[in-house]
Design an enzyme around this catalytic site. Structure first.
Site, short mmCIF file in Angstrom:
data_model
loop_
_atom_site.label_atom_id
_atom_site.label_comp_id
_atom_site.label_asym_id
_atom_site.label_seq_id
_atom_site.Cartn_x
_atom_site.Cartn_y
_atom_site.Cartn_z
N ASP A 1 8.93 -0.77 5.34
CA ASP A 1 7.55 -0.41 5.65
C ASP A 1 7.61 0.95 6.38
O ASP A 1 8.69 1.37 6.80
CB ASP A 1 6.96 -1.50 6.54
CG ASP A 1 5.58 -1.18 7.05
OD1 ASP A 1 4.71 -0.83 6.23
OD2 ASP A 1 5.35 -1.27 8.27
N LEU A 2 6.47 1.62 6.52
CA LEU A 2 6.50 2.95 7.17
C LEU A 2 6.04 2.88 8.63
O LEU A 2 6.86 2.97 9.55
CB LEU A 2 5.64 3.94 6.38
CG LEU A 2 5.60 5.36 6.94
CD1 LEU A 2 6.95 6.05 6.80
CD2 LEU A 2 4.51 6.18 6.23
N ASP A 3 4.73 2.67 8.80
CA ASP A 3 4.18 2.71 10.15
C ASP A 3 4.67 1.51 10.97
O ASP A 3 4.48 0.37 10.57
CB ASP A 3 2.64 2.69 10.07
CG ASP A 3 2.00 2.62 11.43
OD1 ASP A 3 2.62 3.10 12.40
OD2 ASP A 3 0.89 2.07 11.54
N THR B 1 3.15 5.83 13.57
CA THR B 1 1.93 6.59 13.27
C THR B 1 0.68 5.85 13.76
O THR B 1 -0.41 6.43 13.72
CB THR B 1 1.81 6.88 11.76
OG1 THR B 1 2.24 5.73 11.04
CG2 THR B 1 2.64 8.07 11.35
N LYS C 1 -2.97 -2.58 12.00
CA LYS C 1 -1.58 -2.33 11.58
C LYS C 1 -1.28 -2.98 10.23
O LYS C 1 -1.50 -4.18 10.05
CB LYS C 1 -0.61 -2.81 12.66
CG LYS C 1 -0.71 -1.93 13.89
CD LYS C 1 0.35 -2.21 14.92
CE LYS C 1 0.22 -1.20 16.05
NZ LYS C 1 1.10 -1.51 17.18
N GLY C 2 -0.81 -2.17 9.31
CA GLY C 2 -0.46 -2.67 7.97
C GLY C 2 -1.66 -2.88 7.06
O GLY C 2 -1.52 -3.33 5.93
N ARG D 1 -6.71 1.61 4.55
CA ARG D 1 -7.70 2.47 5.20
C ARG D 1 -9.12 1.92 5.01
O ARG D 1 -9.92 1.88 5.95
CB ARG D 1 -7.61 3.88 4.61
CG ARG D 1 -8.34 4.92 5.43
CD ARG D 1 -8.28 6.29 4.77
NE ARG D 1 -6.93 6.63 4.34
CZ ARG D 1 -6.65 7.59 3.44
NH1 ARG D 1 -7.63 8.29 2.90
NH2 ARG D 1 -5.41 7.84 3.11
N SER E 1 4.73 0.68 1.62
CA SER E 1 3.75 0.92 2.69
C SER E 1 2.32 0.86 2.18
O SER E 1 2.06 1.15 1.01
CB SER E 1 4.03 2.30 3.30
OG SER E 1 2.93 2.76 4.05
N ALA E 2 1.38 0.52 3.07
CA ALA E 2 -0.04 0.52 2.71
C ALA E 2 -0.62 1.94 2.75
O ALA E 2 -1.71 2.18 2.25
CB ALA E 2 -0.82 -0.36 3.68
N SER E 3 0.12 2.87 3.36
CA SER E 3 -0.43 4.21 3.59
C SER E 3 -0.48 5.07 2.32
O SER E 3 0.45 5.05 1.52
CB SER E 3 0.41 4.94 4.64
OG SER E 3 -0.06 6.25 4.79
N ASN F 1 -0.59 8.19 2.76
CA ASN F 1 0.01 9.43 3.26
C ASN F 1 1.52 9.30 3.46
O ASN F 1 2.14 10.10 4.16
CB ASN F 1 -0.63 9.81 4.61
CG ASN F 1 -2.12 10.08 4.48
OD1 ASN F 1 -2.52 10.95 3.70
ND2 ASN F 1 -2.94 9.33 5.19
N LYS G 1 -1.19 -6.10 1.31
CA LYS G 1 -0.38 -7.14 1.96
C LYS G 1 -1.36 -8.10 2.64
O LYS G 1 -2.35 -7.63 3.19
CB LYS G 1 0.54 -6.51 3.02
CG LYS G 1 1.50 -5.47 2.48
CD LYS G 1 2.18 -4.71 3.65
CE LYS G 1 2.97 -3.51 3.15
NZ LYS G 1 3.54 -2.68 4.22
N GLU H 1 9.72 -5.06 8.17
CA GLU H 1 8.26 -5.00 8.37
C GLU H 1 7.89 -5.24 9.83
O GLU H 1 8.56 -6.02 10.52
CB GLU H 1 7.60 -6.13 7.55
CG GLU H 1 6.81 -5.70 6.37
CD GLU H 1 5.55 -4.88 6.65
OE1 GLU H 1 5.12 -4.81 7.80
OE2 GLU H 1 5.03 -4.30 5.70
N ASP H 2 6.80 -4.60 10.27
CA ASP H 2 6.34 -4.81 11.65
C ASP H 2 5.01 -5.56 11.71
O ASP H 2 4.53 -5.84 12.80
CB ASP H 2 6.16 -3.47 12.37
CG ASP H 2 4.95 -2.72 11.87
OD1 ASP H 2 4.80 -2.58 10.63
OD2 ASP H 2 4.13 -2.29 12.70
P1 B16 Z 1 -3.51 5.64 5.34
P2 B16 Z 1 2.17 0.72 6.86
C1 B16 Z 1 -0.38 1.35 7.29
O1 B16 Z 1 0.95 1.73 7.20
C2 B16 Z 1 -0.84 1.42 8.74
O2 B16 Z 1 -0.14 0.48 9.52
C3 B16 Z 1 -2.32 1.11 8.79
O3 B16 Z 1 -2.79 1.18 10.12
C4 B16 Z 1 -3.07 2.12 7.92
O4 B16 Z 1 -4.45 1.85 7.92
C5 B16 Z 1 -2.51 2.03 6.49
O5 B16 Z 1 -1.12 2.29 6.51
C6 B16 Z 1 -3.19 3.02 5.56
O6 B16 Z 1 -2.84 4.31 5.96
O7 B16 Z 1 -4.86 5.81 5.97
O8 B16 Z 1 -2.52 6.72 5.71
O9 B16 Z 1 -3.60 5.45 3.86
O10 B16 Z 1 2.43 -0.05 8.11
O11 B16 Z 1 1.79 -0.14 5.68
O12 B16 Z 1 3.28 1.68 6.54
MG MG Z 2 3.72 -1.26 9.39
#
Ligand code: B16
Ligand code: MG
Length: 218
Positions: free
Chosen positions: A9-11, A17, A45-46, A49, A114-116, A118, A145, A169-170
């Protein structure tokens, strides 16, 4: 022995982040006339957006038109990206490069899950992109997730069977997603919160090479 695949996972696992997401969401909440606390931020978290904005608007009891919703999503991300722009290798969480280096040296495939949306620019900024054989993030998946989609897609891209993948994963939803994918889940953070994980570590400094070696040869 089957080849193992490692999915991160990333964040909260590779970089923190969450603090930047918090500042950007707080700015939007304040603009809309209500407070957004770090406790609220824990719920994010996770989480995708879009879902974060839905929760944020619930917290502030704000009704939004579709147009306002889309505008606020964009505005929040523009603010968030201003923080990301300034990131560098000093923001990598302790011992993450050591673990990635060990896996790379042993020619084990590595993916991001990751869900991000970015994820790729963040990995570039902190100088870790080259370690990853596959990147699956918010741009590639339709189900969030705890749905296993993100990790199953990562396993597919690595060419490794799900049951041979190990996920770091966190977030509770992330651990559930890994378990739902029939993968080995490793919780990074609070073991009481991540109690569904197969293994738990406070952070990567607590993971030793012997543990990884056992996983690789399992
Ligand atoms: P973005 P992960 C998640 O990252 C964050 O924990 C979560 O707070 C955020 O809303 C989500 O990514 C989407 O991020 O706005 O950059 O698309 O923990 O899945 O790596
Ligand atoms: Mg995370």
């Amino acid at each position: 022995m089957n080849t193992k695949g490692f999915i991160f996972d990333l964040d909260g696992v590779i970089v923190d982040t969450a603090k930047y997401h918090y500042l950007a969401w707080k700015k939007l909440a304040n603009h809309l006339g209500f407070e957004f606390t770090e406790t609220h931020n824990e719920l994010f978290k996770g989480v995708s957006r879009k879902r974060c904005l839905e929760i944020l608007l619930d917290i502030g009891s704000v009704n939004a038109t579709k147009e306002q919703f889309d505008t606020w999503m964009v505005e929040k991300n523009i603010d968030y990206l201003k923080y990301i722009e300034k990131m560098d290798a000093s923001e990598i969480l302790p011992d993450v490069p050591k673990i990635l280096e060990f896996l790379k040296k042993n020619k084990l495939p590595i993916a991001l899950g990751s869900a991000s949306k970015n994820a790729q620019p963040i990995l570039e900024k902190v100088g870790l992109l080259h370690y990853f054989d596959a990147i699956v993030d918010g741009n590639n998946v339709t189900k969030a997730k705890p749905d296993p989609e993100v990790f199953l897609l990562a396993a597919k891209q690595l060419g490794v069977k799900p049951e041979n993948c190990i996920v770091f994963e966190d977030a509770v939803a992330g651990i559930e997603a890994a378990n739902n994918a029939n993968m080995t889940s490793v919780g990074i953070g609070d073991a009481q919160i991540l109690n569904e994980a197969k293994f738990n570590f406070k952070n990567f400094t607590k993971i030793d090479i012997n543990f990884l070696t056992r996983l690789i040869h399992a």
